[in-house]
Design a protein around this motif. Structure first.
Motif, PDB file in Angstrom:
ATOM      1  N   THR A   1     -33.921  27.614 -22.794  1.00  0.00           N
ATOM      2  CA  THR A   1     -32.502  27.927 -22.978  1.00  0.00           C
ATOM      3  C   THR A   1     -32.317  29.423 -23.183  1.00  0.00           C
ATOM      4  OG1 THR A   1     -32.177  25.773 -23.991  1.00  0.00           O
ATOM      5  CG2 THR A   1     -30.502  27.442 -24.441  1.00  0.00           C
ATOM      6  N   ALA A   2     -33.163  30.008 -24.003  1.00  0.00           N
ATOM      7  CA  ALA A   2     -32.997  31.410 -24.378  1.00  0.00           C
ATOM      8  C   ALA A   2     -33.193  32.351 -23.198  1.00  0.00           C
ATOM      9  CB  ALA A   2     -33.978  31.761 -25.496  1.00  0.00           C
ATOM     10  N   ALA A   3     -34.105  32.003 -22.305  1.00  0.00           N
ATOM     11  CA  ALA A   3     -34.496  32.965 -21.270  1.00  0.00           C
ATOM     12  C   ALA A   3     -33.878  32.669 -19.909  1.00  0.00           C
ATOM     13  CB  ALA A   3     -36.013  33.003 -21.161  1.00  0.00           C
ATOM     14  N   ALA A   4     -32.914  31.743 -19.860  1.00  0.00           N
ATOM     15  CA  ALA A   4     -32.394  31.331 -18.553  1.00  0.00           C
ATOM     16  C   ALA A   4     -31.861  32.511 -17.740  1.00  0.00           C
ATOM     17  CB  ALA A   4     -31.305  30.274 -18.755  1.00  0.00           C
ATOM     18  N   GLY A   5     -31.052  33.337 -18.383  1.00  0.00           N
ATOM     19  CA  GLY A   5     -30.473  34.465 -17.666  1.00  0.00           C
ATOM     20  C   GLY A   5     -31.520  35.479 -17.259  1.00  0.00           C
ATOM     21  N   GLN A   6     -32.419  35.752 -18.181  1.00  0.00           N
ATOM     22  CA  GLN A   6     -33.471  36.735 -17.921  1.00  0.00           C
ATOM     23  C   GLN A   6     -34.362  36.283 -16.762  1.00  0.00           C
ATOM     24  OE1 GLN A   6     -36.350  36.958 -21.059  1.00  0.00           O
ATOM     25  NE2 GLN A   6     -37.410  38.723 -20.169  1.00  0.00           N
ATOM     26  N   VAL A   7     -34.705  35.002 -16.730  1.00  0.00           N
ATOM     27  CA  VAL A   7     -35.588  34.510 -15.673  1.00  0.00           C
ATOM     28  C   VAL A   7     -34.872  34.556 -14.322  1.00  0.00           C
ATOM     29  CG1 VAL A   7     -36.813  32.494 -14.804  1.00  0.00           C
ATOM     30  CG2 VAL A   7     -36.996  33.118 -17.217  1.00  0.00           C
ATOM     31  N   MET A   8     -33.617  34.165 -14.315  1.00  0.00           N
ATOM     32  CA  MET A   8     -32.862  34.200 -13.059  1.00  0.00           C
ATOM     33  C   MET A   8     -32.831  35.622 -12.491  1.00  0.00           C
ATOM     34  SD  MET A   8     -31.142  32.367 -10.942  1.00  0.00           S
ATOM     35  CE  MET A   8     -30.425  32.959  -9.409  1.00  0.00           C
ATOM     36  N   ARG A   9     -32.545  36.577 -13.366  1.00  0.00           N
ATOM     37  CA  ARG A   9     -32.491  37.972 -12.941  1.00  0.00           C
ATOM     38  C   ARG A   9     -33.860  38.440 -12.453  1.00  0.00           C
ATOM     39  NH1 ARG A   9     -29.966  39.862 -17.519  1.00  0.00           N
ATOM     40  NH2 ARG A   9     -31.996  40.212 -18.483  1.00  0.00           N
ATOM     41  N   HIS A  10     -34.874  38.033 -13.182  1.00  0.00           N
ATOM     42  CA  HIS A  10     -36.240  38.409 -12.833  1.00  0.00           C
ATOM     43  C   HIS A  10     -36.620  37.846 -11.469  1.00  0.00           C
ATOM     44  CE1 HIS A  10     -40.563  38.980 -13.210  1.00  0.00           C
ATOM     45  NE2 HIS A  10     -40.753  37.682 -13.076  1.00  0.00           N
ATOM     46  N   LEU A  11     -36.293  36.582 -11.221  1.00  0.00           N
ATOM     47  CA  LEU A  11     -36.654  35.986  -9.932  1.00  0.00           C
ATOM     48  C   LEU A  11     -35.924  36.698  -8.797  1.00  0.00           C
ATOM     49  CD1 LEU A  11     -36.810  32.135 -10.693  1.00  0.00           C
ATOM     50  CD2 LEU A  11     -38.607  33.874 -10.853  1.00  0.00           C
ATOM     51  N   GLU A  12     -34.657  37.022  -9.025  1.00  0.00           N
ATOM     52  CA  GLU A  12     -33.929  37.772  -7.994  1.00  0.00           C
ATOM     53  C   GLU A  12     -34.575  39.138  -7.773  1.00  0.00           C
ATOM     54  OE1 GLU A  12     -31.848  36.924  -5.888  1.00  0.00           O
ATOM     55  OE2 GLU A  12     -30.450  35.399  -6.647  1.00  0.00           O
TER      56      GLU A  12
END
Lengths: 417, 91, 977
Positions: free
Chosen positions: C709-720
């Protein structure tokens, strides 16, 4: 001249005609034992401790503008020792102890006020993280008290305990934390260094560093070449440019951090308060202005000014946390250039060039470090050995991964610390 | 502050996420060695002047953008899709 | 004193108001300041340091003296400039920073001690004894300092923020601004005109000039009417442009309803505007500066332009016998206007030997006012001329040291203004702000004619840039008097001559600062506090630095100015932070089961931006632990349902999807079979753990990645980032589908039974082994089922399109309860995962490596991945690193707490001895004691050892046994069951 209440009395009765310069304005000599590049808080305290602790007086501090004109004169004045990672813990503890005797040491009232710092937390997870921090502080010999919600309320009854977006679970109270009058710190060190014979040379920009056979021999400046056996770089946000003069690339990205002060108000905030969910910290100056700040603007910048998104975000954090400050009016905003490292912790180290030393990477926490930084850097420059309180601030930690001090846990992206 | 997204046009800075220097595009080979990786992950030119840095139009089209920008004046000189630059570099 | 026949107030509308408990009357159109002056109230405040009596100095927002608290109760507003506050019926104002009263202020004793309170005195004393600073000196100083007081109550008023966009922003609605707006608007540009006054017209409102052969005000009103009638123009009064930011962004504060006695519900108090303008024209006018002379700070001493403004705009004269003093022609206008209004002009004291002759008034040429007297208001001034010193009885001194162009906004992007010796003022440096032109008095063009001319010219230039054509326009005729002035900064002499009226900075303070080598203008400012008051030096900076320049022997240009920074005039935190109070600070995210959970009485807690149920209290339970223990037991023995939709879900599709995932995860996904799920670990490029989660292969080229839950945004940005910046060659598309799918964990030995009661087609054991995934149907709705477990039990996660989330959650609970199951919340979820030794961000806190959490073997040798190279750094693989362990109580103290430190038995609990720390704890109802996860130096090699867990904060000292982090079912059989 020694400052005292008596001296003020005497001068007041005789027309205040006897005051003398806080420091001289000497022309640079041809050669010094040690040159400190940068007349900010860290550079000035370095010079002072070189003179006080190591008996060195043939020292020049070279400042491209006016002394104390960098981050030491544009911060939110917070002094604390509440770090938790080894390397940082012992250093900031050392620095706070130096603060605690600074007025007498410098014969200058820097108005160090240990009014207490409260870091608020807003979830069980944050409480656990702050508990670890508090325990680390006590392990180090510093002070920390874990407050529950009612404990916070007893100190800070004006917070919004009912409706804040992120409810207040409690706080980590650091009674010895506080503030100081930022400019006075620079001036106090400058005056004390000057009194011990250090040459403070303003309007003297370093334009080159002379190196022969891998050893530093001096610097070139807008006021001519100056020879030196040792040179220390203490230029915060400008570290990249000055280090480049010695052919170095640093693990540093320079960012803008804004801060704010309101019009003067009668006493209303007695502590330093830090909001755990919104990057907001605030205290009230002795003049009555609320002094507060938030996070970086997040883009690399040398402009020493920022933009509205972070301005508004900081105000928004204030409004959700302590909506009683709504009618306080922001009088002035400003920005400083922060030397951000990949782990958010500083560097005090030798370089690959003999006689060239580096003190940088204070990110946006450099003010409280001024005494400790100068003290440890002076020790390093004078003895070529690391001061015991600054053994963690090695430049090579990034390459080796040993002893990284990533308090935020955000990793090697410079602007996230 | 306004940034031009090559896809969406000029937008407010609030829509963008900032990462850092565009050196991030030049990822070393896995075996490039400690010094190369240290330089990639940690060391920065950090110019006072024109720089190239990486932004993502996170609240917009998600494009990662290389912005050419002046760190002293905040003037934005150019922006280009990181993916295009990466493809040209033969990634 | 009110003057008959003058002013632009509505004399048919009297307005009652109160100041310091006394009732007064003014008129509609008055400001609080004009109304007080009309009532002969001269003493309106006290200065900051010496508590000297203070009167109104100016007629604008730069006012340093007449600061008051308006209103009472929670909404009382301190530090309001009476010169800006419009009068309304029932207005209640109080003076500030005096005790016990304005007339009798005990703190005025400071004035007697003035010789000891000079520049920077506090840096030189208050140092002994050390402990007295916090206990004695500082409290006294703090209590004496400050201006007004906050009410202490939560902000009661509503404020707003708004965006506006335009082709051209005109800042200032005086002659230059109106002319510019007219030219631009007629050419079709989208124009915003912002003016901080309640009425457009600027200086024309305060003058008797004619423009185009009629009164200047009428000309302005006609232009305003024409502009108002145009769709492409927005006139914003009471709106101060407060800051200039990059790429044509401006901040502006609109005081929407400060002037209303009763505020309509719909109106905010203030609106903070973000204005995006393609071009801008600064037409902000100029501010008059006082002259420094001994005792120049008494009530009744005002700027000459203000005296004129009060007369012409508000029909008020600040005195009955007015004297003027200055160095320029402009103050003679004030004398003329006063005379024509029938007011006694005692004399004009003009420092210039070639001063013009008076027309009906006496002029002292080459003379100066060198002192004043009068206890709480001006009674007389002393004039020094060649003939000696004369004492003149007067109750109002109108002074003028010249006019400073209002250059402030042009400096907000770091430009420095340029000194112009001919006008003795700083003007904007060209191109100071990209896209901004400057016109009129703020550009040093002081005559009305020049203002009109420059306004039109600036508009024409702007239109050209905007690709529009300006129609020809005839400039109306207007006065074109030259700006005749000669230097006069401070009248020579002893005593205190004020520069900064609020902060009590005098000429001698600046001189003392220079004597003490605070010779840089910034040093002087900071040492003396000159220019740091609420006017930010608008009234005093130029004179102060002229004096500094004189003392140091430098020119004014070389001395330079301090930096003008936003805001131009102070802005409330409530306005710039509008909307954030209470819950508005950050978005609130709700799961689809939120309502059903709340109906069951579940306390909801914050998980990042999300709200999640903490636990579901059953009848008879009074403590969260009872509910939590029951829920854990329920999952371990029957079945529990938990909404896990907050976990990030990222859809990864494309021919390059498998290769992409191989690159972002340490382990391999290209080998994952369709219909299977695998646990994956992601590193940051610096070699530390970023996040963990599962990845399901739904099809050959289709994966779904879950994040914490905490890292959802960070991971999405990272994958992009990885895709676009590092591997643009891979044909893969990433989509965040967190919001699109409601996902429920169904966990426990009876989870399959529950699912089979709910799914359209029952699932067979053989088709759904551990870590299988695939498509199922619920009530005819296509859903996804993943056989994964975060509890260690036989468990599934059922994902349905979010619009069915609420009903599927209710159906699951209905059926679960029939077989002894039910919902479980975050507390139980945490216990369940801890019993199994599963990590969360309490453990992967950004400083841990795969090595630290025992997952280094997962890092594939066969491929590169993000973070791999850096994870091999020696410091990240040192065995002596703090590494993940389990802990259980092994002594008398059974309580474990997160955040505690670990020590070897017998060691002092100090930093150098610390062996590790505790990250997560819970009471395990399954095991009957507390369990913990933590990190311990070389932990995996120390299982079975005893360590001391010390928590100084809560006074705990517990002996623990170091154990494997997996407390329950280490073989994982239950999950496979």
């Amino acid at each position: 001249m020694r400052f005292s209440g008596l001296k003020i009395l005497k001068e007041g009765l005789t027309g205040n005609r006897g005051w003398t310069p806080h420091w001289r304005d000497p022309d640079p000599k041809a050669e010094y034992d040690i040159i400190v590049i940068g007349g900010g808080g860290h550079g000035l305290s370095t010079a002072y401790y070189l003179a006080r602790d190591h008996g060195l007086t043939n020292i020049a501090v070279l400042e491209k503008g006016y002394i104390g004109g960098g981050n030491v004169g544009r911060n939110t004045t917070i002094v604390r020792a509440n770090y938790f990672l080894p390397g940082n813990s012992e250093f900031y503890s050392h620095s706070l102890k130096l603060w605690e005797g600074l007025e007498e040491d410098l014969n200058y009232n820097v108005m160090h006020s240990q009014r207490g710092l409260i870091n608020l937390f807003h979830s069980d997870g944050q409480r656990d993280a702050f508990a670890r921090r508090g325990n680390a502080m006590i392990n180090q010999g510093d002070d920390a008290i874990l407050l529950d919600r009612d404990g916070v309320r007893a100190h800070l009854p004006y917070l919004d305990f009912e409706n804040a977006r992120f409810p207040i679970y409690g706080g980590l109270y650091h009674p010895r934390g506080g503030t100081a009058r930022h400019d006075a710190v620079a001036w106090g060190y400058a005056r004390a260094a000057d009194r011990r014979g250090v040459d403070l040379i303003q309007n003297c920009e370093v334009t080159g560093i002379d190196i022969e056979n891998g050893k530093v021999t001096g610097v070139r400046t807008t006021r001519g070449a100056i020879r030196a056996r040792k040179v220390g770089i203490v230029v915060a946000g400008r570290s990249g440019q000055v280090a480049a003069m010695a052919g170095m690339r640093l693990p540093i990205e320079s960012h803008v951090l804004q801060a704010f002060v309101t019009e003067g108000l009668k006493p209303v905030i007695d502590h330093v308060v830090s909001f755990g969910m919104g990057h907001f910290y605030i205290s009230q100056s002795d003049k009555g202005g609320l002094v507060f700040g938030g996070d970086l603007d997040f883009y690399a910048s040398y402009a020493a000014r920022g933009n509205l998104p972070m301005v508004e975000h900081v105000m928004e954090a204030g409004m959700t946390l302590m909506p009683m400050i709504g009618k306080a009016k922001v009088l002035r905003s400003w920005g400083g250039i922060m030397d951000m490292t990949p782990d958010g912790s500083p560097i005090i180290d030798k370089t690959d060039v003999a006689g060239l030393y580096l003190n940088c990477g204070w990110c946006y926490g450099g003010f409280k470090a001024v005494p400790g930084s100068g003290n440890c850097f002076a020790h390093l420059m004078a003895t070529d050995r690391c001061h015991g309180a600054a053994t963690g601030f090695r430049l090579d930690r990034f390459r080796t991964g040993r002893g990284l001090m990533d308090e935020e846990g955000t990793g090697s992206q410079h602007n996230l610390h | 502050m306004r940034i031009t997204c090559p896809i969406c046009g000029e937008r407010d800075r609030r829509e963008f996420y900032y990462q850092g220097a565009a050196i991030a595009l030049a990822r070393p080979a896995p075996d490039a060695g400690e010094a190369a990786w240290d330089a990639y992950v940690h060391l920065r030119d950090n110019p006072a002047g024109v720089t190239r840095d990486l932004w993502q139009h996170e609240s917009g089209c998600s494009a990662w953008i290389v912005v050419t920008r002046d760190t002293v004046t905040h003037e934005v000189l150019d922006s280009a899709l990181a993916a295009d630059i990466g493809m040209e570099a033969g990634a | 004193m009110r003057i008959a026949g003058r002013g632009r107030i509505d004399r048919r509308s009297p307005v009652r108001f109160r100041f310091d408990g006394i009732d007064y009357s003014g008129f509609q159109g008055d400001t609080l300041a004009s109304a007080l002056l009309a009532n002969d109230v001269r003493l309106v405040g006290r200065s900051f340091k010496y508590h000297r009596p203070r009167g109104v100095l100016t007629a604008g927002s730069e006012e340093p003296n007449a600061l008051m608290t308006i209103g009472s109760g929670a909404g009382a507003e301190p530090n309001v400039r009476a010169t800006v506050q419009e009068l309304f019926p029932g207005l209640e104002a109080r003076s500030q920073n005096r005790w016990p009263s304005l007339n009798f202020d005990l703190m005025a004793v400071n004035d007697l001690a003035a010789p000891f309170l000079g520049a920077g005195f506090y840096y030189k004393t208050f140092m002994w004894p050390r402990a007295f600073w916090e206990r004695v000196y500082e409290p006294v100083i703090r209590n004496a300092a400050g201006l007004g007081a906050l009410s202490g109550a939560h902000e009661p008023d509503r404020n707003e923020k708004a965006y506006a966009f335009c082709d051209l922003l005109v800042i200032g609605g005086g002659p230059a601004g109106l002319m510019a707006a007219l030219v631009a608007a007629r050419a079709g540009a989208d124009v915003i005109v912002a003016d901080e006054d309640s009425r457009m017209g600027g200086r024309l409102l305060a003058e008797t000039f004619e423009v185009g052969g009629r009164p200047g005000v009428n000309w302005a009103d006609n232009v305003i009417a024409e502009l108002n009638a145009m769709d492409n123009v927005r006139l914003m009064t009471r709106t101060t442009v407060t800051g200039v930011y990059d790429q044509g962004t401006f901040g502006a504060l609109e005081r929407v309803s400060h002037h209303l006695a009763v505020r309509p519900e719909a109106l905010p108090l203030e609106t903070f505007w973000r204005i995006q303008a393609r071009r801008s024209i600064l037409a902000a006018g100029a501010l008059e500066r006082p002259v420094a002379f001994r005792n120049n700070d008494r009530p009744g001493i005002m700027t000459a332009g203000a005296v004129r403004a009060y007369l012409n705009r508000w029909g008020v004269c600040a005195g009955r016998r007015v004297t003027l003093f200055g160095n320029n022609d402009d103050m003679h206008r004030t004398a003329r206007d006063l005379l024509s209004a029938g007011i006694h002009v005692v004399a004009v004291i003009d420092s210039r030997h070639d001063a013009p002759d008076g027309r009906g008034y006496r002029v002292y040429k080459g003379a100066m006012v060198c002192d004043s007297s009068g206890r709480r208001g001006l009674e007389s001034v002393t004039v020094r001329s060649i003939g000696g010193e004369d004492r003149i009885a007067t109750d109002c001194l109108a002074m003028s040291g010249g006019w400073n162009p209002t250059v402030h906004l042009t400096c907000h992007l770091n430009a420095r203004p340029t000194w112009r010796e001919d006008i003795l003022g700083f003007v904007p440096t060209p191109q100071a702000v990209p896209g901004m032109s400057v016109a009129g008095a703020c550009n040093g063009a002081f005559s009305t004619h020049d203002c009109l001319r420059e306004g039109a010219a600036a508009a024409r230039d702007t239109l050209e840039d905007l690709g529009l054509r300006a129609a020809a326009i005839d400039l109306p005729e207007a006065e074109d008097a030259p700006h005749a002035i000669s230097p006069l900064w401070a009248v020579p002499g002893s005593g205190r001559a004020w520069l900064d009226f609020q902060n009590d900075v005098c000429v001698k303070d600046v001189r003392q600062a220079a004597m003490e080598n605070f010779r840089s203008v910034e040093h002087m400012k900071r040492y003396t506090t000159q220019g740091m008051a609420t006017d930010q030096g608008k009234n005093s900076n130029v004179a102060a630095l002229a004096i500094l320049a004189d003392v140091t022997g430098r020119g004014i240009q070389d001395t330079g100015t301090t930096t003008f920074r936003p805001p131009f005039s102070p802005v409330s935190i409530a306005a710039m932070g509008a909307g954030a109070q209470g819950k508005g600070f950050a978005p609130e995210r709700f799961t689809t089961s939120h309502k059903a959970s709340a109906e069951r009485g579940a306390p909801m807690i914050e998980a990042g931006l999300w709200y999640r149920p903490s636990y579901f209290p059953a009848p008879g339970e009074s403590h969260w632990r009872q509910s939590c223990d029951r829920e854990v037991n329920m999952v371990r023995t029957s079945v529990g349902v938990c909404d896990v939709s907050t976990l990030g879900k990222i859809d990864v599709q494309g021919p390059g999807a498998a290769a992409f995932l191989d690159f972002v995860y340490v382990n391999t996904f290209s080998t994952l079979k369709v219909g299977r799920v695998r646990y994956g670990l992601m590193l940051r490029e610096d070699g530390h753990v970023m996040d963990d989660g599962t990845c399901a292969r739904l099809g050959d080229t289709h994966f779904v990645v879950t994040t914490t839950t905490a890292a959802a945004g960070q991971v999405m940005r990272h994958l992009e980032f990885v895709h676009q910046c590092l591997r643009p060659d891979l044909d893969v598309a990433l989509t965040s589908v967190t919001e699109q799918w409601a996902q429920f964990s169904v966990a426990g030995p009876r989870s399959r039974d529950l699912l089979n009661a709910v799914l359209d087609n029952p699932i067979a054991v053989k088709d759904w082994p551990f870590m299988a995934c695939g498509q199922v149907f619920v009530g005819g709705v296509q859903a996804r089922l993943f056989r994964i477990s975060f509890s260690g039990e036989q468990a599934y996660e059922l994902a349905v399109p979010a619009r069915f989330g609420d009903s599927v959650f209710r159906i699951l609970l209905d059926h679960a309860e029939k077989i002894g199951g039910g919902p479980y919340g975050l507390e139980a979820l945490n216990v369940l995962r801890l019993e199994k030794g599963f990590i969360t961000h309490a453990e992967i806190h950004g400083r841990t490596t795969a090595f630290d959490i025992g997952m280094d073997a997962m890092v594939s040798d066969k491929k590169d991945c993000i973070g791999k190279a850096m994870s091999r750094r020696p410091g990240l693989t040192d065995p002596d690193r703090e590494r993940l362990v389990g802990l259980k109580p092994a002594g008398e103290v059974q309580l474990l707490v997160a955040g505690a430190y670990l020590f070897s038995p017998g060691d002092d609990p100090v930093r150098v001895n610390a062996q590790g720390y505790v990250t997560s704890v819970a009471f395990s109802p399954t095991l009957g004691h507390m369990i913990a996860l933590g990190f311990l130096r070389n932990g995996p090699a120390r299982h079975g050892e005893r360590v001391r867990m010390i928590d100084h904060l809560r006074g705990l000292d517990a002996t623990c046994e170091v154990v494997d982090p997996v407390f329950l079912d280490p073989e994982g059989e239950r999950a496979r069951d």
